[in-house]
Design a protein around this motif. Structure first.
Motif, PDB file in Angstrom:
ATOM      1  N   MET A   1       0.839  -1.183   0.000  1.00 38.56           N
ATOM      2  CA  MET A   1       0.000   0.000   0.000  1.00 38.56           C
ATOM      3  C   MET A   1       0.878   1.238   0.000  1.00 38.56           C
ATOM      4  O   MET A   1       1.824   1.328   0.768  1.00 38.56           O
ATOM      5  CB  MET A   1      -0.910  -0.026   1.222  1.00 38.56           C
ATOM      6  CG  MET A   1      -1.840   1.119   1.297  1.00 38.56           C
ATOM      7  SD  MET A   1      -3.005   0.843   2.643  1.00 38.56           S
ATOM      8  CE  MET A   1      -4.125   2.119   2.289  1.00 38.56           C
ATOM      9  N   THR A   2       0.574   2.169  -0.885  1.00 39.90           N
ATOM     10  CA  THR A   2       1.377   3.382  -0.968  1.00 39.90           C
ATOM     11  C   THR A   2       0.822   4.446  -0.034  1.00 39.90           C
ATOM     12  O   THR A   2      -0.380   4.547   0.184  1.00 39.90           O
ATOM     13  CB  THR A   2       1.389   3.928  -2.398  1.00 39.90           C
ATOM     14  OG1 THR A   2       0.045   4.218  -2.795  1.00 39.90           O
ATOM     15  CG2 THR A   2       1.997   2.941  -3.365  1.00 39.90           C
ATOM     16  N   THR A   3       1.717   5.236   0.487  1.00 42.47           N
ATOM     17  CA  THR A   3       1.305   6.308   1.378  1.00 42.47           C
ATOM     18  C   THR A   3       0.995   7.560   0.569  1.00 42.47           C
ATOM     19  O   THR A   3       1.393   7.690  -0.590  1.00 42.47           O
ATOM     20  CB  THR A   3       2.418   6.625   2.392  1.00 42.47           C
ATOM     21  OG1 THR A   3       3.545   7.124   1.680  1.00 42.47           O
ATOM     22  CG2 THR A   3       2.796   5.388   3.191  1.00 42.47           C
ATOM     23  N   PHE A   4       0.306   8.464   1.211  1.00 38.85           N
ATOM     24  CA  PHE A   4      -0.059   9.718   0.564  1.00 38.85           C
ATOM     25  C   PHE A   4       1.182  10.497   0.155  1.00 38.85           C
ATOM     26  O   PHE A   4       1.256  11.030  -0.950  1.00 38.85           O
ATOM     27  CB  PHE A   4      -0.942  10.550   1.494  1.00 38.85           C
ATOM     28  CG  PHE A   4      -1.334  11.874   0.915  1.00 38.85           C
ATOM     29  CD1 PHE A   4      -2.272  11.944  -0.097  1.00 38.85           C
ATOM     30  CD2 PHE A   4      -0.762  13.050   1.374  1.00 38.85           C
ATOM     31  CE1 PHE A   4      -2.639  13.163  -0.641  1.00 38.85           C
ATOM     32  CE2 PHE A   4      -1.116  14.273   0.838  1.00 38.85           C
ATOM     33  CZ  PHE A   4      -2.070  14.322  -0.172  1.00 38.85           C
ATOM     34  N   SER A   5       2.185  10.565   1.013  1.00 40.87           N
ATOM     35  CA  SER A   5       3.399  11.330   0.699  1.00 40.87           C
ATOM     36  C   SER A   5       4.167  10.715  -0.471  1.00 40.87           C
ATOM     37  O   SER A   5       4.734  11.438  -1.291  1.00 40.87           O
ATOM     38  CB  SER A   5       4.296  11.456   1.925  1.00 40.87           C
ATOM     39  OG  SER A   5       4.731  10.190   2.351  1.00 40.87           O
ATOM     40  N   SER A   6       4.164   9.395  -0.597  1.00 40.44           N
ATOM     41  CA  SER A   6       4.846   8.776  -1.740  1.00 40.44           C
ATOM     42  C   SER A   6       4.077   9.030  -3.039  1.00 40.44           C
ATOM     43  O   SER A   6       4.683   9.190  -4.096  1.00 40.44           O
ATOM     44  CB  SER A   6       5.048   7.284  -1.516  1.00 40.44           C
ATOM     45  OG  SER A   6       3.811   6.611  -1.471  1.00 40.44           O
ATOM     46  N   GLN A   7       2.749   9.106  -2.952  1.00 45.91           N
ATOM     47  CA  GLN A   7       1.952   9.436  -4.132  1.00 45.91           C
ATOM     48  C   GLN A   7       2.200  10.875  -4.563  1.00 45.91           C
ATOM     49  O   GLN A   7       2.324  11.154  -5.756  1.00 45.91           O
ATOM     50  CB  GLN A   7       0.469   9.221  -3.848  1.00 45.91           C
ATOM     51  CG  GLN A   7       0.078   7.774  -3.719  1.00 45.91           C
ATOM     52  CD  GLN A   7      -1.379   7.619  -3.334  1.00 45.91           C
ATOM     53  OE1 GLN A   7      -2.026   8.542  -2.856  1.00 45.91           O
ATOM     54  NE2 GLN A   7      -1.909   6.412  -3.550  1.00 45.91           N
ATOM     55  N   ILE A  11       3.782  12.040  -8.163  1.00 47.00           N
ATOM     56  CA  ILE A  11       3.102  13.008  -9.026  1.00 47.00           C
ATOM     57  C   ILE A  11       3.992  14.218  -9.267  1.00 47.00           C
ATOM     58  O   ILE A  11       4.091  14.711 -10.401  1.00 47.00           O
ATOM     59  CB  ILE A  11       1.746  13.420  -8.417  1.00 47.00           C
ATOM     60  CG1 ILE A  11       0.778  12.238  -8.455  1.00 47.00           C
ATOM     61  CG2 ILE A  11       1.154  14.617  -9.154  1.00 47.00           C
ATOM     62  CD1 ILE A  11      -0.491  12.448  -7.662  1.00 47.00           C
ATOM     63  N   SER A  12       4.664  14.708  -8.234  1.00 45.88           N
ATOM     64  CA  SER A  12       5.566  15.853  -8.382  1.00 45.88           C
ATOM     65  C   SER A  12       6.683  15.545  -9.366  1.00 45.88           C
ATOM     66  O   SER A  12       7.027  16.371 -10.212  1.00 45.88           O
ATOM     67  CB  SER A  12       6.169  16.236  -7.030  1.00 45.88           C
ATOM     68  OG  SER A  12       5.174  16.645  -6.139  1.00 45.88           O
ATOM     69  N   THR A  13       7.237  14.362  -9.278  1.00 48.24           N
ATOM     70  CA  THR A  13       8.305  13.962 -10.192  1.00 48.24           C
ATOM     71  C   THR A  13       7.802  13.898 -11.625  1.00 48.24           C
ATOM     72  O   THR A  13       8.453  14.388 -12.548  1.00 48.24           O
ATOM     73  CB  THR A  13       8.883  12.601  -9.770  1.00 48.24           C
ATOM     74  OG1 THR A  13       9.352  12.694  -8.423  1.00 48.24           O
ATOM     75  CG2 THR A  13      10.018  12.173 -10.670  1.00 48.24           C
ATOM     76  N   LEU A  14       6.625  13.326 -11.813  1.00 47.72           N
ATOM     77  CA  LEU A  14       6.039  13.213 -13.146  1.00 47.72           C
ATOM     78  C   LEU A  14       5.764  14.591 -13.749  1.00 47.72           C
ATOM     79  O   LEU A  14       6.102  14.852 -14.909  1.00 47.72           O
ATOM     80  CB  LEU A  14       4.754  12.395 -13.076  1.00 47.72           C
ATOM     81  CG  LEU A  14       4.020  12.153 -14.382  1.00 47.72           C
ATOM     82  CD1 LEU A  14       4.858  11.275 -15.301  1.00 47.72           C
ATOM     83  CD2 LEU A  14       2.683  11.504 -14.112  1.00 47.72           C
ATOM     84  N   VAL A  15       5.157  15.479 -12.973  1.00 46.93           N
ATOM     85  CA  VAL A  15       4.846  16.827 -13.456  1.00 46.93           C
ATOM     86  C   VAL A  15       6.126  17.599 -13.764  1.00 46.93           C
ATOM     87  O   VAL A  15       6.224  18.283 -14.788  1.00 46.93           O
ATOM     88  CB  VAL A  15       3.975  17.586 -12.427  1.00 46.93           C
ATOM     89  CG1 VAL A  15       3.873  19.059 -12.768  1.00 46.93           C
ATOM     90  CG2 VAL A  15       2.592  16.970 -12.353  1.00 46.93           C
ATOM     91  N   SER A  89      15.651  21.362  -0.060  1.00 46.35           N
ATOM     92  CA  SER A  89      14.986  20.537   0.942  1.00 46.35           C
ATOM     93  C   SER A  89      14.026  19.521   0.321  1.00 46.35           C
ATOM     94  O   SER A  89      13.581  18.605   0.998  1.00 46.35           O
ATOM     95  CB  SER A  89      14.223  21.432   1.923  1.00 46.35           C
ATOM     96  OG  SER A  89      13.214  22.141   1.219  1.00 46.35           O
ATOM     97  N   CYS A  90      13.729  19.649  -0.938  1.00 52.03           N
ATOM     98  CA  CYS A  90      12.794  18.757  -1.601  1.00 52.03           C
ATOM     99  C   CYS A  90      13.550  17.591  -2.242  1.00 52.03           C
ATOM    100  O   CYS A  90      14.638  17.767  -2.768  1.00 52.03           O
ATOM    101  CB  CYS A  90      12.019  19.536  -2.665  1.00 52.03           C
ATOM    102  SG  CYS A  90      10.728  18.583  -3.448  1.00 52.03           S
ATOM    103  N   PRO A  91      12.993  16.380  -2.228  1.00 54.88           N
ATOM    104  CA  PRO A  91      13.672  15.230  -2.822  1.00 54.88           C
ATOM    105  C   PRO A  91      13.767  15.292  -4.349  1.00 54.88           C
ATOM    106  O   PRO A  91      14.558  14.609  -4.955  1.00 54.88           O
ATOM    107  CB  PRO A  91      12.833  14.032  -2.380  1.00 54.88           C
ATOM    108  CG  PRO A  91      11.508  14.599  -2.051  1.00 54.88           C
ATOM    109  CD  PRO A  91      11.745  16.006  -1.585  1.00 54.88           C
ATOM    110  N   VAL A  92      12.963  16.125  -4.991  1.00 49.02           N
ATOM    111  CA  VAL A  92      12.984  16.258  -6.436  1.00 49.02           C
ATOM    112  C   VAL A  92      13.843  17.480  -6.788  1.00 49.02           C
ATOM    113  O   VAL A  92      13.629  18.554  -6.255  1.00 49.02           O
ATOM    114  CB  VAL A  92      11.532  16.468  -6.984  1.00 49.02           C
ATOM    115  CG1 VAL A  92      11.558  16.619  -8.477  1.00 49.02           C
ATOM    116  CG2 VAL A  92      10.660  15.316  -6.565  1.00 49.02           C
TER     117      VAL A  92
END
Length: 95
Positions: A1-7, A11-15, A89-92
């Motif tokens: 099950m994926t968590t909200f933060s991983s989703q 999405i951020s990476t895709l955008v 500070s952001c992973p992306v």
């Protein structure tokens, strides 16, 4: 099950990747008047025809912009929305 933060991260990476491919440029709801037609006939921008043209582009479920020569452009506000994604500070990362 994926968590909200991983989703959100996925999405951020895709955008971000899609935006990079487009060089952070895109269409605007009011950019119908920037097409080739109005370079040839600038008098059509004013009046009822110009207003109807803008509404046609805004309301149409089909994107006619590429067909009618409306270029993608960068928007300062849109660029500003990517700044949080590009901070250290952001992973992306934007590089």
């Amino acid at each position: 099950m994926t968590t909200f933060s991983s989703q959100v991260e996925a999405i951020s990476t895709l955008v971000l990747e899609q935006s990079r491919q487009d060089h952070f440029a895109g269409y605007d709801p009011f950019d119908g008047l920037n097409g080739k037609l109005f370079e040839w006939l600038p008098g059509l921008k004013s009046g009822i025809f110009g207003l109807a043209w803008i509404q046609f582009f805004k309301q149409s479920p089909i994107n006619f912009r590429p067909l009618l020569g409306v270029p993608k452009r960068r928007n300062p506000k849109g660029i500003g929305l990517f700044i949080p994604l590009c901070q250290d500070s952001c992973p992306v990362q934007c590089r």
